[in-house]
Design an enzyme around this catalytic site. Sequence first.
Site, short mmCIF file in Angstrom:
data_model
loop_
_atom_site.label_atom_id
_atom_site.label_comp_id
_atom_site.label_asym_id
_atom_site.label_seq_id
_atom_site.Cartn_x
_atom_site.Cartn_y
_atom_site.Cartn_z
CG ASP A 84 51.66 4.22 73.04
OD1 ASP A 84 50.98 4.15 72.23
OD2 ASP A 84 51.85 3.54 74.23
CG HIS A 183 47.26 -0.52 78.74
ND1 HIS A 183 46.07 -0.30 78.14
CD2 HIS A 183 48.28 -0.47 77.78
CE1 HIS A 183 46.43 -0.01 76.79
NE2 HIS A 183 47.55 -0.14 76.49
N GLY A 212 49.53 -3.77 76.59
CA GLY A 212 49.54 -4.34 78.08
C GLY A 212 50.35 -5.73 77.91
CB VAL A 234 57.32 -3.78 76.53
CG1 VAL A 234 57.76 -4.01 78.14
CG2 VAL A 234 57.14 -5.10 75.63
#
Length: 283
Positions: A84, A183, A212, A234
């Site tokens: 990510d 975020h 976020g 998450v």
Amino acid sequence: MPLVTTGELVTRAAATRSAVAAFNVITLEHVEAVVTGAESLDAPVVLQVSENAVKFRHGRVLPLARAAVTAAERAAVPVALHLDHVQSDDLLREAADAGFSSVMYDAARLPYAENLAATRAAADWAHSQGLWIEAELGEIGGKHGQPPLDAHAPGARTDPAEARAFVADSGVDALAVAVGSAHAMTERTATLDHDLLKRLAAGLDVPLVLHGSSGVRDDELTAAVAGGIAKVNVGTALNIAMTHAIRDFLAAHPEAVDSRKYLSVGRDAMAEATRRIIRMLGR
């Protein structure tokens, strides 16, 4: 159960107007908690390792990735592994060999033309390795040391026309859209622009992702999934659950020194947070 691909889970969710939960993990306890929570609900799940998490682990992606792969292979539910918010091309090129089936390439901090060029190159490489790729358009903010973002500021939201061109020209498989979340929010006060989300979903032929999500209320998230979000990221919610549980345990047991005692409490709290979020998404 064999490790599955992120693309498979997200594509299936998009086809059924549902969403798969994707949880950012930092420690082995995070990994175990997410898998335990997903198994208890017989739900698929995505384990995400961010570039920030890799930096925390002394810049080494393999130790946490290998742990996540092993946990996924032994899980009773489908589990995928996703890399990510990657900005480093060197880290991007470690993805395939580390067991990831997908990567989110993050060039959203750059002006549009530079974002597009960098993402196009990343997508070409990722597809050559059989990786599914997600990108971001708009300013979601709150990552990589950025200050808190005013999600309602002019230019912060994803423009539908620009998004259509970006997806077509970059070749990405999914798009994270800026519709009002940010975020690293520790309070659930974000208000999403559901009209914008509806227009984005109508105009794009790739799955949409919400970043976020920890700062978004349950009703807002439920509406976002109904509006076209197929992957819900998450991270902070797990950290809040873990931190509060450990803090309470140590306050009640100041004599405790065995880390297993308080880490197990933190892990249990994250598993419950995982269950709550998956239930809320309707899985």
